[in-house]
Design an enzyme around this catalytic site. Structure first.
Site, short mmCIF file in Angstrom:
data_model
loop_
_atom_site.label_atom_id
_atom_site.label_comp_id
_atom_site.label_asym_id
_atom_site.label_seq_id
_atom_site.Cartn_x
_atom_site.Cartn_y
_atom_site.Cartn_z
CB CYS A 295 40.39 -16.95 19.51
SG CYS A 295 39.88 -18.66 19.85
N GLY B 193 45.24 -11.45 30.78
CA GLY B 193 46.14 -12.59 30.87
C GLY B 193 46.78 -12.74 32.23
CE LYS C 269 40.42 -10.91 25.27
NZ LYS C 269 41.45 -11.93 25.08
#
Length: 429
Positions: free
Chosen positions: A147, A261, A187
């Site tokens: 993030c 993505g 992630k």
């Protein structure tokens, strides 16, 4: 629909049985197809135990303010086998709210397979948060290392910023794994700022794998720029480098990688699997167009029957769920506005969608139940749309066809020549 809590008992009213009085409404929600019934999530008795699910060929990305219990309930009504991720929950929140954890961690059992994503940069709190969350029987615990938000990667000093310190992430994943009995995963992006070479990405993966039992990475195929770009711009401006993802498959054959993505269609998902991807994670496309994205997952990705035949059935089942939990955590927690939020994209690009949204904006101001909200708004949607099964046109575009020609040179500096796969390293084995 039983809610999974640490106490292992139901805190939600069970949905009405099929055919019972009140299970099927009069008016706009009445099935038009003879014999049609509301689409039901599987009963808790039929939900497989953790680790017994089909592999994560398709998953819905963790998205703050979006992938809450309400959205995940809708998603599960559409797809039985898609893997669902929670919103990121900060480790400090779990630790400090240990006497109120159901509010943050409880979920209906029907949401399996489900992954908890946590965020943080303190080893002790990450370990403690994992220990507390382990009681909720998630199917995997994931650490957010991707993030780019200023609140997370800036002031919070975690998220994508953790990619600068693979040594710490390796220690963090070891601590997380030691405090749970399910697989663990990371992630991340393909890089951060000017630390964006393929070798640096490999060093990040290699260090974590060598220091922990982590054998599953979700790779967002863009780098993150921590200065000058908003989170929304970080999803669009840095170029996609799918060649980095497919090179990881080549260079780390004993590790599972999920591609994330820029994937917005079912055809792209299928093409990536054909190209060799272990799995695909879809974010906003699964939220902004849930019927047409998730409605194909079970058949296209898993070769299983599609769960529901119409959006009318989806709405009937969702209404039973929604009205059973209004005010569960106090006045207006949750309320009708929160419950109908995931529904607003169910008729994406369909006739009547704009009118439905205008009526929804008005009705949510005074409706006290999901049932009354739907009764006030669904006349905007034609029966032909409400009862139409999920369909799509095949696309002839060849996605990822040329990616092999773009692969970077092999990474040769592995910490170990091969990795031992622990018993609980990935939900994909």
């Amino acid at each position: 629909m039983a809610m999974r809590s640490a106490a292992k008992h139901a805190v939600l009213k069970p949905p009405l049985a099929l055919g019972s009085p009140g299970a099927v409404f009069c008016g706009r929600l009445s099935p038009r197809t003879p014999g049609a019934q509301p689409c039901r999530a599987a009963s808790s008795a039929s939900v497989p135990a953790a680790g017994e699910h089909l592999p994560p060929l398709f998953s819905v990305a963790p998205m703050m303010d979006w992938t809450d219990n309400h959205y995940r309930t809708l998603a599960r009504l559409i797809s039985r086998h898609a893997w669902l991720y929670t919103e990121m929950v900060v480790a400090e929140t779990i630790v400090h709210q240990k006497d109120n954890l159901d509010r943050f961690l409880a979920f209906p059992e029907d949401q399996h397979p489900i992954v908890l994503q946590i965020g943080g940069s303190n080893l002790e709190k990450l370990a403690k948060a994992t220990e507390l969350a382990n009681a909720y029987s998630y199917d995997e615990i994931n650490l957010n290392c991707g993030c780019p938000s200023g609140k997370v990667a800036g002031h919070g000093c975690f998220g994508a910023r953790l990619m600068f310190d693979p040594e710490f992430v390796g220690d963090a994943m070891a601590a997380i794994a030691a405090n749970c009995d399910v697989p663990v995963s990371v992630k991340c992006r393909i890089g951060v700022d000017d630390r964006d070479s393929y070798d640096e990405l490999c060093e990040f993966v290699d260090k974590i794998v060598s220091k922990s039992p982590t054998r599953h990475f979700i790779i967002h195929a863009r780098k993150a720029l921590l200065s000058g770009l908003s989170p929304a711009e970080n999803r669009k401006v840095p170029p996609l480098k799918y060649e980095y993802y497919f090179a990881l498959l080549r260079d780390f054959p004993e590790v599972k990688f999920t591609l994330n993505g820029g994937i917005t269609t079912v055809d792209q998902v299928s093409a990536s699997i054909i190209q060799g991807a272990h799995g695909v994670m879809v974010g906003r496309a699964a939220y902004n167009n849930p019927w047409n994205m998730l409605g194909h997952v079970d058949r296209e990705m898993y070769g299983k029957p599609t769960r529901c035949i119409s959006r009318r059935q989806i709405l009937e089942s969702y209404q039973v769920y929604g009205d059973s939990i209004i005010g569960q955590y106090g006045p207006s927690r949750p309320n009708v506005r929160q419950l109908i939020k995931p529904l607003l994209h169910l008729f994406h690009s369909e006739p009547g969608n704009n009118l439905w949204k205008r009526k929804a904006d008005s009705a949510v101001r005074y409706c006290k139940t999901v049932k009354s909200f739907l009764e006030e708004t669904l006349d905007a949607i034609p029966d032909s749309v409400l009862d139409k099964p999920v369909t799509r046109e095949q696309c002839e575009e060849r996605y990822f066809a040329d990616v092999d020609a773009l692969l970077p040179p092999r990474y040769k500096a592995l910490a170990h020549c091969s990795y031992v796969s622990p018993e609980l390293v990935t939900a994909s084995t």
